[in-house]
Design a protein around this motif. Sequence first.
Motif, mmCIF file in Angstrom:
data_model
loop_
_atom_site.group_PDB
_atom_site.id
_atom_site.type_symbol
_atom_site.label_atom_id
_atom_site.label_comp_id
_atom_site.label_asym_id
_atom_site.label_seq_id
_atom_site.Cartn_x
_atom_site.Cartn_y
_atom_site.Cartn_z
ATOM 1 N N SER A 1 -7.222 -16.754 -4.107
ATOM 2 C CA SER A 1 -6.819 -16.168 -2.874
ATOM 3 C C SER A 1 -7.865 -16.678 -1.800
ATOM 4 O O SER A 1 -7.515 -16.560 -0.483
ATOM 5 C CB SER A 1 -6.930 -14.494 -3.199
ATOM 6 O OG SER A 1 -6.596 -13.822 -2.132
ATOM 7 N N PHE B 1 -7.268 -2.366 -5.055
ATOM 8 C CA PHE B 1 -6.380 -2.887 -3.994
ATOM 9 C C PHE B 1 -4.852 -3.109 -4.862
ATOM 10 O O PHE B 1 -4.898 -3.690 -5.647
ATOM 11 C CB PHE B 1 -6.736 -3.609 -2.876
ATOM 12 C CG PHE B 1 -7.821 -3.549 -1.975
ATOM 13 C CD1 PHE B 1 -8.412 -2.160 -2.083
ATOM 14 C CD2 PHE B 1 -7.984 -4.429 -1.051
ATOM 15 C CE1 PHE B 1 -9.258 -2.079 -0.852
ATOM 16 C CE2 PHE B 1 -9.007 -4.275 -0.264
ATOM 17 C CZ PHE B 1 -9.701 -3.045 -0.121
ATOM 18 N N ILE C 1 -10.577 -8.623 0.179
ATOM 19 C CA ILE C 1 -9.192 -8.835 -0.415
ATOM 20 C C ILE C 1 -9.178 -9.375 -1.728
ATOM 21 O O ILE C 1 -8.497 -8.625 -2.759
ATOM 22 C CB ILE C 1 -8.312 -9.361 0.738
ATOM 23 C CG1 ILE C 1 -8.235 -8.915 2.093
ATOM 24 C CG2 ILE C 1 -7.047 -9.609 0.014
ATOM 25 C CD1 ILE C 1 -7.589 -9.644 3.123
ATOM 26 N N ASP D 1 1.590 -12.494 -2.915
ATOM 27 C CA ASP D 1 0.676 -12.421 -1.831
ATOM 28 C C ASP D 1 0.087 -13.915 -1.423
ATOM 29 O O ASP D 1 0.735 -14.727 -1.617
ATOM 30 C CB ASP D 1 -0.641 -11.510 -1.977
ATOM 31 C CG ASP D 1 -1.134 -10.836 -0.827
ATOM 32 O OD1 ASP D 1 -0.584 -11.264 0.414
ATOM 33 O OD2 ASP D 1 -1.925 -10.451 -0.675
ATOM 34 N N TRP E 1 0.802 -1.171 0.172
ATOM 35 C CA TRP E 1 0.085 -0.151 0.054
ATOM 36 C C TRP E 1 0.902 1.358 0.196
ATOM 37 O O TRP E 1 0.496 2.344 -0.464
ATOM 38 C CB TRP E 1 -0.874 -0.029 1.256
ATOM 39 C CG TRP E 1 -2.104 -0.767 1.017
ATOM 40 C CD1 TRP E 1 -2.213 -2.068 1.458
ATOM 41 C CD2 TRP E 1 -3.458 -0.453 0.212
ATOM 42 N NE1 TRP E 1 -3.521 -2.465 1.114
ATOM 43 C CE2 TRP E 1 -4.171 -1.559 0.502
ATOM 44 C CE3 TRP E 1 -3.769 0.536 -0.271
ATOM 45 C CZ2 TRP E 1 -5.478 -1.617 -0.157
ATOM 46 C CZ3 TRP E 1 -5.010 0.463 -0.976
ATOM 47 C CH2 TRP E 1 -5.771 -0.441 -0.923
ATOM 48 N N GLN F 1 -8.195 -6.829 -4.930
ATOM 49 C CA GLN F 1 -6.830 -7.194 -5.530
ATOM 50 C C GLN F 1 -6.975 -7.551 -6.905
ATOM 51 O O GLN F 1 -6.369 -7.319 -7.869
ATOM 52 C CB GLN F 1 -6.046 -8.213 -4.869
ATOM 53 C CG GLN F 1 -5.835 -7.330 -3.359
ATOM 54 C CD GLN F 1 -4.630 -8.500 -2.567
ATOM 55 O OE1 GLN F 1 -3.998 -8.174 -1.529
ATOM 56 N NE2 GLN F 1 -4.602 -9.790 -2.916
ATOM 57 N N TYR F 2 -8.179 -8.325 -7.239
ATOM 58 C CA TYR F 2 -8.137 -9.213 -8.484
ATOM 59 C C TYR F 2 -9.528 -9.046 -9.333
ATOM 60 O O TYR F 2 -9.498 -9.609 -10.491
ATOM 61 C CB TYR F 2 -7.876 -10.666 -8.075
ATOM 62 C CG TYR F 2 -6.706 -10.917 -7.343
ATOM 63 C CD1 TYR F 2 -5.523 -10.545 -7.668
ATOM 64 C CD2 TYR F 2 -6.636 -11.603 -6.105
ATOM 65 C CE1 TYR F 2 -4.503 -10.753 -7.046
ATOM 66 C CE2 TYR F 2 -5.637 -11.697 -5.341
ATOM 67 C CZ TYR F 2 -4.357 -11.319 -5.798
ATOM 68 O OH TYR F 2 -3.331 -11.713 -5.171
ATOM 69 N N TYR G 1 1.782 2.250 -3.521
ATOM 70 C CA TYR G 1 0.392 1.901 -4.380
ATOM 71 C C TYR G 1 -0.593 3.198 -4.100
ATOM 72 O O TYR G 1 -1.117 3.713 -5.154
ATOM 73 C CB TYR G 1 -0.559 0.642 -3.926
ATOM 74 C CG TYR G 1 -1.583 0.377 -5.154
ATOM 75 C CD1 TYR G 1 -1.271 -0.270 -6.112
ATOM 76 C CD2 TYR G 1 -2.844 0.542 -4.665
ATOM 77 C CE1 TYR G 1 -2.263 -0.360 -7.246
ATOM 78 C CE2 TYR G 1 -3.963 0.362 -5.696
ATOM 79 C CZ TYR G 1 -3.584 -0.364 -6.787
ATOM 80 O OH TYR G 1 -4.586 -0.598 -7.470
ATOM 81 N N HIS H 1 3.985 -9.833 -0.612
ATOM 82 C CA HIS H 1 2.978 -9.380 -1.407
ATOM 83 C C HIS H 1 3.317 -9.357 -2.901
ATOM 84 O O HIS H 1 2.729 -9.615 -3.788
ATOM 85 C CB HIS H 1 2.524 -8.091 -0.996
ATOM 86 C CG HIS H 1 1.090 -7.624 -1.674
ATOM 87 N ND1 HIS H 1 1.255 -7.017 -2.944
ATOM 88 C CD2 HIS H 1 -0.119 -7.578 -1.189
ATOM 89 C CE1 HIS H 1 0.074 -6.773 -3.164
ATOM 90 N NE2 HIS H 1 -0.987 -7.240 -2.240
#
Length: 467
Positions: free
Chosen positions: A187, A173, A163, A127, A33, A167-168, A36, A123
């Motif tokens: 994940s 994120f 999460i 991750d 983060w 992320q995906y 990012y 990560h």
Amino acid sequence: MKKLPKDFIFGGATAAYQAEGATEKDGKGPVAWDQYLKDNYWYTAEPASDFYNQYPVDLELAEKFGVNGIRISIAWSRIFPKGYGQVNLKGVEFYHKLFAECHKRHVEPFVTLHHFDTPLALHSNGDFLNRDNIEHFVNYAKFCFKEFSEVNYWTTFNEIGPIGDGQYLVGKFPPGIQYDLAKVFQSHHNMMVSHAKAVKYFKENGFKGEIGVVHALPTKYPVDPNNPKDVKAAELEDIIHNKFILDATYLGCYSPETMAGVNHILEVNGGQLDFRPEDFKVLEAAKDLNDFLGINYYMSDWMKAFDGETEITHNGKGQKGGSKYQIKGVGQREFDVDVPRTDWDWMIYPQGLYDQIQRVIKDYPNYKKIYITENGLGYKDEFVDETVYDDARIDYVKQHLEVISDAISDGANVTGYFIWSLMDVFSWSNGYEKRYGLFYVDFETQKRYPKKSAYWYKKIAESQEIF
């Protein structure tokens, strides 16, 4: 007038990265983060709410205003700067001091091991898509269980679902990948295996206290309950965000209905999953060991059938109507329904919390108890006369406490409520303008000011009566 039990926890919630600041202080390692936020947003996590230095002030306020529980997360990279290896003793010392202050102020700490902040070194190598990081997490958990014996309540993960989603799927994120449903499910799965291994170790080694997991559970409804295609869209969306991880938590496997939905989603969107026999052995071993389930609930969603291409637009700046969410082979969220919504397009629907609690009771009867570990209203607070007259927040929390009271009356074992958030913090992909706290934070001076909601919450906590 509705009531809550006498031993009910009236808590406030925080998270390390959203509150502590001190992102590079006293040996803390980096997280994804850090860069990012600099690259993609208009704010950073420095100094956030300066909880690293201000925690005595916040805990004194908590005690003064009747808050008898606090959710705190340990920053993994403050203990292990690279996620493993050398221990950062200054980080260990900080958390011992923090927990001692909690107990001094009669505010029970509920401690989370992972709240969106995997150390950068781990990560960067995938991750929780990388199975090596399962073991790194478990080793970190083992260290914490042994070191912080003063902690009575442990949570492994906060919001495994968001999460993977962040992320995906949505890409809000780090690493900012969009529309990869296989990575979302992988994940989810690997984090649930990590959770199960940590819980199993905790129980087998006789550590005192309780351990559980916190899931965000937004309830999904069909726009037209008489339209089978809308019903299917709601079911598939529920699998992505709720049912898949709940099955892993309490069934130790994925039900045939869940896997049928997962397989359909992957057939349409591509990708394969790596599930191994040893994964299900540990999930099975841990499914009855959870002492509690934490439910984070903010909103519900209404789904309708959709045949087009995937497109998701994240409303990060509170511009109502700026959201778009449609997934190929799943469905489309409909925001224009007869339900109030926030400036961030979060649908305000307390009944959804009641329905979610009842679903847990019905589908997962081996649950032991529930805490509502996050619930609150993100709001563009107006600071006037050194306070905030946040009647909308009071109304939001009141309605949700009322349905919790109803659920308890109808047989649910719900034993606490943690408002998000204790004080104002920064909101991951929404910045500092979206405030949730009972206490207003002037981020320039770091001074705290009780809001109208803080005085109201104090009366609720003292009386257990919802008014």
